[in-house]
Design an enzyme around this catalytic site. Structure first.
Site, PDB file in Angstrom:
ATOM      1  N   THR A  17      61.732 -49.587 -56.141  1.00  0.00           N
ATOM      2  CA  THR A  17      62.710 -49.374 -55.610  1.00  0.00           C
ATOM      3  C   THR A  17      63.626 -48.124 -56.921  1.00  0.00           C
ATOM      4  OG1 THR A  17      63.384 -51.304 -53.901  1.00  0.00           O
ATOM      5  CG2 THR A  17      65.417 -49.866 -54.731  1.00  0.00           C
ATOM      6  N   ARG A  21      59.314 -52.802 -62.851  1.00  0.00           N
ATOM      7  CA  ARG A  21      60.234 -53.825 -63.232  1.00  0.00           C
ATOM      8  C   ARG A  21      59.373 -55.405 -63.265  1.00  0.00           C
ATOM      9  NH1 ARG A  21      65.830 -54.165 -60.386  1.00  0.00           N
ATOM     10  NH2 ARG A  21      66.296 -52.063 -61.303  1.00  0.00           N
ATOM     11  N   SER A 112      67.853 -54.331 -64.188  1.00  0.00           N
ATOM     12  CA  SER A 112      69.258 -54.649 -63.816  1.00  0.00           C
ATOM     13  C   SER A 112      70.212 -56.279 -63.591  1.00  0.00           C
ATOM     14  CB  SER A 112      69.281 -53.799 -62.230  1.00  0.00           C
ATOM     15  OG  SER A 112      70.457 -54.300 -61.456  1.00  0.00           O
ATOM     16  N   HIS A 113      70.266 -56.551 -62.853  1.00  0.00           N
ATOM     17  CA  HIS A 113      70.449 -58.054 -62.238  1.00  0.00           C
ATOM     18  C   HIS A 113      69.660 -59.494 -62.293  1.00  0.00           C
ATOM     19  CE1 HIS A 113      69.201 -56.182 -58.513  1.00  0.00           C
ATOM     20  NE2 HIS A 113      68.641 -57.652 -58.468  1.00  0.00           N
ATOM     21  N   LYS A 125      63.011 -46.749 -66.564  1.00  0.00           N
ATOM     22  CA  LYS A 125      63.191 -45.673 -65.350  1.00  0.00           C
ATOM     23  C   LYS A 125      63.158 -44.562 -65.965  1.00  0.00           C
ATOM     24  CE  LYS A 125      66.745 -45.886 -63.114  1.00  0.00           C
ATOM     25  NZ  LYS A 125      68.619 -46.219 -62.431  1.00  0.00           N
ATOM     26  N   ASP A 277      76.211 -55.675 -63.079  1.00  0.00           N
ATOM     27  CA  ASP A 277      75.495 -56.068 -63.359  1.00  0.00           C
ATOM     28  C   ASP A 277      74.502 -56.168 -64.425  1.00  0.00           C
ATOM     29  OD1 ASP A 277      75.037 -53.687 -62.505  1.00  0.00           O
ATOM     30  OD2 ASP A 277      73.288 -54.271 -62.060  1.00  0.00           O
ATOM     31  N   ASP A 279      73.116 -53.810 -65.879  1.00  0.00           N
ATOM     32  CA  ASP A 279      72.454 -52.809 -66.423  1.00  0.00           C
ATOM     33  C   ASP A 279      74.137 -51.767 -66.489  1.00  0.00           C
ATOM     34  OD1 ASP A 279      71.466 -52.488 -64.145  1.00  0.00           O
ATOM     35  OD2 ASP A 279      70.785 -50.641 -64.263  1.00  0.00           O
ATOM     36  N   ASP A 281      75.194 -50.755 -63.232  1.00  0.00           N
ATOM     37  CA  ASP A 281      75.795 -50.326 -61.757  1.00  0.00           C
ATOM     38  C   ASP A 281      76.244 -50.803 -60.516  1.00  0.00           C
ATOM     39  OD1 ASP A 281      73.304 -51.477 -61.271  1.00  0.00           O
ATOM     40  OD2 ASP A 281      72.178 -49.623 -61.172  1.00  0.00           O
ATOM     41  N   ARG A 282      76.204 -51.674 -60.690  1.00  0.00           N
ATOM     42  CA  ARG A 282      76.614 -52.956 -59.591  1.00  0.00           C
ATOM     43  C   ARG A 282      77.918 -53.049 -59.972  1.00  0.00           C
ATOM     44  NH1 ARG A 282      72.057 -56.451 -56.940  1.00  0.00           N
ATOM     45  NH2 ARG A 282      70.251 -54.818 -57.118  1.00  0.00           N
ATOM     46  N   THR A 344      66.651 -47.196 -48.827  1.00  0.00           N
ATOM     47  CA  THR A 344      67.352 -48.078 -50.039  1.00  0.00           C
ATOM     48  C   THR A 344      66.943 -47.411 -51.368  1.00  0.00           C
ATOM     49  OG1 THR A 344      67.703 -49.904 -48.682  1.00  0.00           O
ATOM     50  CG2 THR A 344      67.924 -50.092 -51.265  1.00  0.00           C
ATOM     51  N   GLU A 363      76.102 -48.875 -51.481  1.00  0.00           N
ATOM     52  CA  GLU A 363      75.064 -49.213 -50.617  1.00  0.00           C
ATOM     53  C   GLU A 363      76.304 -51.024 -50.869  1.00  0.00           C
ATOM     54  OE1 GLU A 363      70.733 -48.508 -51.134  1.00  0.00           O
ATOM     55  OE2 GLU A 363      71.357 -48.214 -54.428  1.00  0.00           O
ATOM     56  N   GLU A 364      75.222 -51.415 -49.907  1.00  0.00           N
ATOM     57  CA  GLU A 364      75.676 -53.446 -49.353  1.00  0.00           C
ATOM     58  C   GLU A 364      75.224 -54.095 -50.369  1.00  0.00           C
ATOM     59  OE1 GLU A 364      73.436 -55.968 -49.267  1.00  0.00           O
ATOM     60  OE2 GLU A 364      71.818 -53.488 -49.199  1.00  0.00           O
ATOM     61  N   SER A 365      74.151 -53.889 -51.617  1.00  0.00           N
ATOM     62  CA  SER A 365      73.924 -54.599 -52.255  1.00  0.00           C
ATOM     63  C   SER A 365      74.436 -54.256 -53.712  1.00  0.00           C
ATOM     64  CB  SER A 365      72.695 -53.884 -53.047  1.00  0.00           C
ATOM     65  OG  SER A 365      72.354 -52.597 -52.853  1.00  0.00           O
ATOM     66  N   LYS A 376      74.354 -45.597 -59.703  1.00  0.00           N
ATOM     67  CA  LYS A 376      75.723 -45.815 -58.837  1.00  0.00           C
ATOM     68  C   LYS A 376      76.690 -46.728 -60.603  1.00  0.00           C
ATOM     69  CE  LYS A 376      73.361 -50.403 -57.683  1.00  0.00           C
ATOM     70  NZ  LYS A 376      71.073 -50.001 -57.667  1.00  0.00           N
ATOM     71  N   ARG A 496      64.584 -59.702 -46.946  1.00  0.00           N
ATOM     72  CA  ARG A 496      66.042 -59.466 -46.628  1.00  0.00           C
ATOM     73  C   ARG A 496      66.354 -59.005 -45.728  1.00  0.00           C
ATOM     74  NH1 ARG A 496      66.997 -58.627 -52.587  1.00  0.00           N
ATOM     75  NH2 ARG A 496      66.943 -57.444 -53.501  1.00  0.00           N
TER      76      ARG A 496
HETATM   77  C1  VG1 Z   1      68.017 -53.002 -54.738  1.00  0.00           C
HETATM   78  C2  VG1 Z   1      68.615 -53.624 -53.887  1.00  0.00           C
HETATM   79  C3  VG1 Z   1      69.669 -51.777 -53.233  1.00  0.00           C
HETATM   80  C4  VG1 Z   1      69.181 -51.079 -54.996  1.00  0.00           C
HETATM   81  C5  VG1 Z   1      68.138 -51.923 -55.647  1.00  0.00           C
HETATM   82  C6  VG1 Z   1      68.650 -51.636 -57.287  1.00  0.00           C
HETATM   83  O1  VG1 Z   1      66.734 -52.932 -54.116  1.00  0.00           O
HETATM   84  O2  VG1 Z   1      68.371 -53.839 -52.416  1.00  0.00           O
HETATM   85  O3  VG1 Z   1      70.466 -51.658 -52.705  1.00  0.00           O
HETATM   86  O4  VG1 Z   1      69.324 -49.738 -54.915  1.00  0.00           O
HETATM   87  O5  VG1 Z   1      68.354 -53.107 -55.866  1.00  0.00           O
HETATM   88  O6  VG1 Z   1      69.316 -51.767 -58.007  1.00  0.00           O
HETATM   89  P1  VG1 Z   1      65.728 -54.205 -53.250  1.00  0.00           P
HETATM   90  O7  VG1 Z   1      64.088 -53.102 -52.973  1.00  0.00           O
HETATM   91  O8  VG1 Z   1      64.943 -55.258 -54.089  1.00  0.00           O
HETATM   92  O9  VG1 Z   1      66.637 -54.239 -52.248  1.00  0.00           O
HETATM   93  V1  VG1 Z   1      69.378 -51.954 -59.429  1.00  0.00           V
HETATM   94  O10 VG1 Z   1      71.681 -52.102 -59.761  1.00  0.00           O
HETATM   95  O11 VG1 Z   1      68.482 -53.701 -59.611  1.00  0.00           O
HETATM   96  O12 VG1 Z   1      69.164 -50.729 -60.051  1.00  0.00           O
HETATM   97 CO    CO Z   2      72.067 -52.470 -61.446  1.00  0.00          CO
END
Ligand code: VG1
Ligand code: CO
Length: 543
Positions: A17, A21, A112-113, A125, A277, A279, A281-282, A344, A363-365, A376, A496
């Site tokens: 996504t 990773r 990220s998180h 990335k 988070d 990096d 962005d959340r 997504t 995004e909901e995340s 984001k 999910r």
């Molecule tokens: C998750 C989230 C998605 C987000 C992605 C990257 O992806 O659901 O909404 O864009 O992480 O965010 P997935 O494929 O695991 O559902 V981040 O802050 O990890 O760069």
């Molecule tokens: Co992130």
């Protein structure tokens, strides 16, 4: 001096996504990072002499990979590197730097998180010249290249001193170590009314920002305490640590539970709580006594964005990922602006933003952002909230409940089943897919299925098509359940399940979320046999 080093392909370098990773030990295999970086460069054209931005979230292995990337960029013909001091650039700040300096693109190092450390996660990335994540056309090309790669190019040079701001030359290529915060902070000052927010703090408004020992710390400290005058101590855990202090830098109700508890402590609670988070962005937003779901936050920010100077002419349109609740759709409808539903991942918003079709995305995340960058942006969302609070002079609770009264409430929850067996997860989704055609018209408990499909997206700008983006089961009355597999996990599969119910009646806006969704949660179980197939009695994380 340039060396061409022979290598062999790794079979598992397919970006998910948001980039590639893997666990750190996977990245530490000889040539693993080099293969992927060379595959990126081999998938790009006409970058000779141009600028590449490099930065990461400071996690374990960040500095090592940055040194490799710099030396490989020199060997591949880039003319200039901009790298954040200490190897640090939050994802939104990297996006801004790429745009501001008209770079060819950027390499962002982050998972990220996900947790960091010697046995935890790492990621790479590639972002294109608009500052956003590479579209699928490019990530597919990178993956194809990684499967046949035979060599990579690297210069034999000393490591760059990442801790000293200034310019050096690596084998003919200029490397500028830049202040990671300055450009980003200046951009935020352009978008928001810092004077109004400063006044709010002056009136005794109390805020807590948890940087989760991740990359946002220096940004939040400079902006919230430095420029906005919030009292020292407002920003917590502000020093980025390679292992995030041993925690998940994931701003949700599970991993930011201390903050949540503090915000729920009645009258003694601060007015506003926020976190971001790994990096940056959340975002997590909690008012005194009320958690704001990311889907609601998107809708509320879109409805109120005109109160901030950067958006005072109104917004062009809104985009949300498919699993995100439809709360923002009602705002777009009322404003008479476009609403776009994408797969997504932020990479799908880039074209819409570039074409001027949308201004705000979410995004909901826990991801919200706007046309100011192409990622984001956690701190941006927090600052927009602060700007709205300063102008409206009401509490978060009042703003949210008024929003529901005006638009109705979308009860929403996501249930994650982490690290389940991959075959079991794939089997669950495959079985659902096979049944889709037979579902419309069937009854599950009291719920009647109106539509069932596997989401596919036609990009209205470049006409590209992305299939199999999540199974949607829609019910009469606008409720729905969505199933998809995560594309960011590093071990096993993560299922999910996204659950949503629309409630127009304001007298029913104060229900407990899981209770309000109970019949849909049961329906999800009976549709997908989650317990039997995953062997789990309950989700690992509920957000
Ligand atoms: C998750 C989230 C998605 C987000 C992605 C990257 O992806 O659901 O909404 O864009 O992480 O965010 P997935 O494929 O695991 O559902 V981040 O802050 O990890 O760069
Ligand atoms: Co992130």
């Amino acid at each position: 001096m340039i060396s061409t080093v022979a290598t062999k392909p790794f079979a598992d370098q397919k970006p998910g996504t948001s980039g590639l990773r893997k666990k750190v030990p996977v990245f530490q295999q000889p040539n693993y990072a080099e293969n992927f970086i060379q595959s990126i460069f081999d998938s790009l054209e006409d970058f000779a002499g141009k600028t590449l931005v490099i930065g990461g979230d400071g996690r374990f292995y960040n500095r090592e990979v940055i040194q490799k990337a710099i030396k490989m960029a020199a060997a591949n013909g880039f003319g200039r590197i901009l790298v954040g001091k200490g190897g640090i650039l939050s994802t939104p700040a990297a996006s801004h730097v790429i745009r501001k300096y008209k770079a060819f693109g950027g390499i962002i190092l982050s998972a990220s998180h996900n947790p960091g450390g010697p046995t935890e996660d790492f990621g790479i990335k590639y972002n294109i010249g608009n500052g956003g994540p590479a579209p699928e056309r490019i990530t597919d090309a990178i993956f194809q290249r990684s499967r046949v790669i035979e060599s990579y190019r690297i210069v034999d040079a000393a490591d760059v001193d990442l801790d000293a701001i200034g310019t050096t030359v690596v084998d003919g290529m200029t490397v500028e170590v830049i202040d990671p915060v300055a450009d980003y902070a200046a951009l935020m000052e352009e978008l928001f009314d810092f004077g109004a927010i400063r006044n709010l703090f002056g009136l005794g408004f109390r805020m807590v920002f948890d940087a989760m020992s991740a990359v946002t710390g220096p940004y939040a400290k400079e902006i919230i305490e430095g420029r906005l005058g919030a009292p020292a101590g407002t920003v917590r855990n502000f020093i980025p640590l390679p292992d995030f202090g041993g925690h998940h830098p994931d701003p949700n109700l599970v991993h930011a539970k201390e903050l949540y508890d503090e915000m729920m402590a009645g009258d003694a609670a601060p007015d506003f709580g926020a976190a971001s988070d790994g990096d940056g962005d959340r975002n997590l937003v909690i008012g005194k006594g009320i958690f704001v779901t990311p889907s609601d936050s998107l809708a509320i920010l879109a409805a109120n964005a005109h109160l901030a100077p950067g958006y005072n002419k109104g917004i062009a349109g809104i985009a949300r990922s498919m699993p995100t609740s439809a709360a923002a759709d009602r705002v777009a409808e009322r404003l008479g602006i476009g609403m776009y539903e994408t797969p997504t991942g932020w990479k799908f918003f880039g074209n819409l933003l570039d074409a001027g079709k949308v201004t705000i995305c979410g995004e909901e995340s826990a991801g919200t952002g706007s046309s100011h960058v192409r990622e984001k942006d956690g701190l941006w969302a927090v600052l927009l909230w602060l700007n709205i609070l300063a102008v409206r002079g009401e509490s978060v609770m009042d703003i949210v409940t008024q929003h529901w009264a005006t638009y109705g409430r979308n009860y929403y929850s996501r249930h994650d089943y982490e690290e389940v067996d991959s075959d079991a997860a794939n089997g669950l989704v495959a079985t659902l897919r096979a049944r889709l055609a037979t579902l419309p018209g069937t009854k599950i408990g009291d719920l009647v299925v109106t539509e069932a499909d596997d989401f596919s997206y036609l990009d209205p700008v470049d006409q590209s098509v992305s299939n199999n983006q999540g199974v949607r089961i829609l019910f009469e009355g606008g409720s729905r359940v969505v199933f998809r597999l995560s594309g960011t996990g590093t071990s096993g599969a993560t299922l999910r399940v996204y659950i949503e119910r629309y409630e127009p009646d304001a007298s029913r806006h104060d229900l407990e979320t899981q209770g309000a969704l109970a019949d849909l949660i049961d329906a999800a179980e009976s549709l997908a046999d989650i317990r039997t197939r995953t062997g789990r009695d309950a989700p690992s994380v509920i957000t």
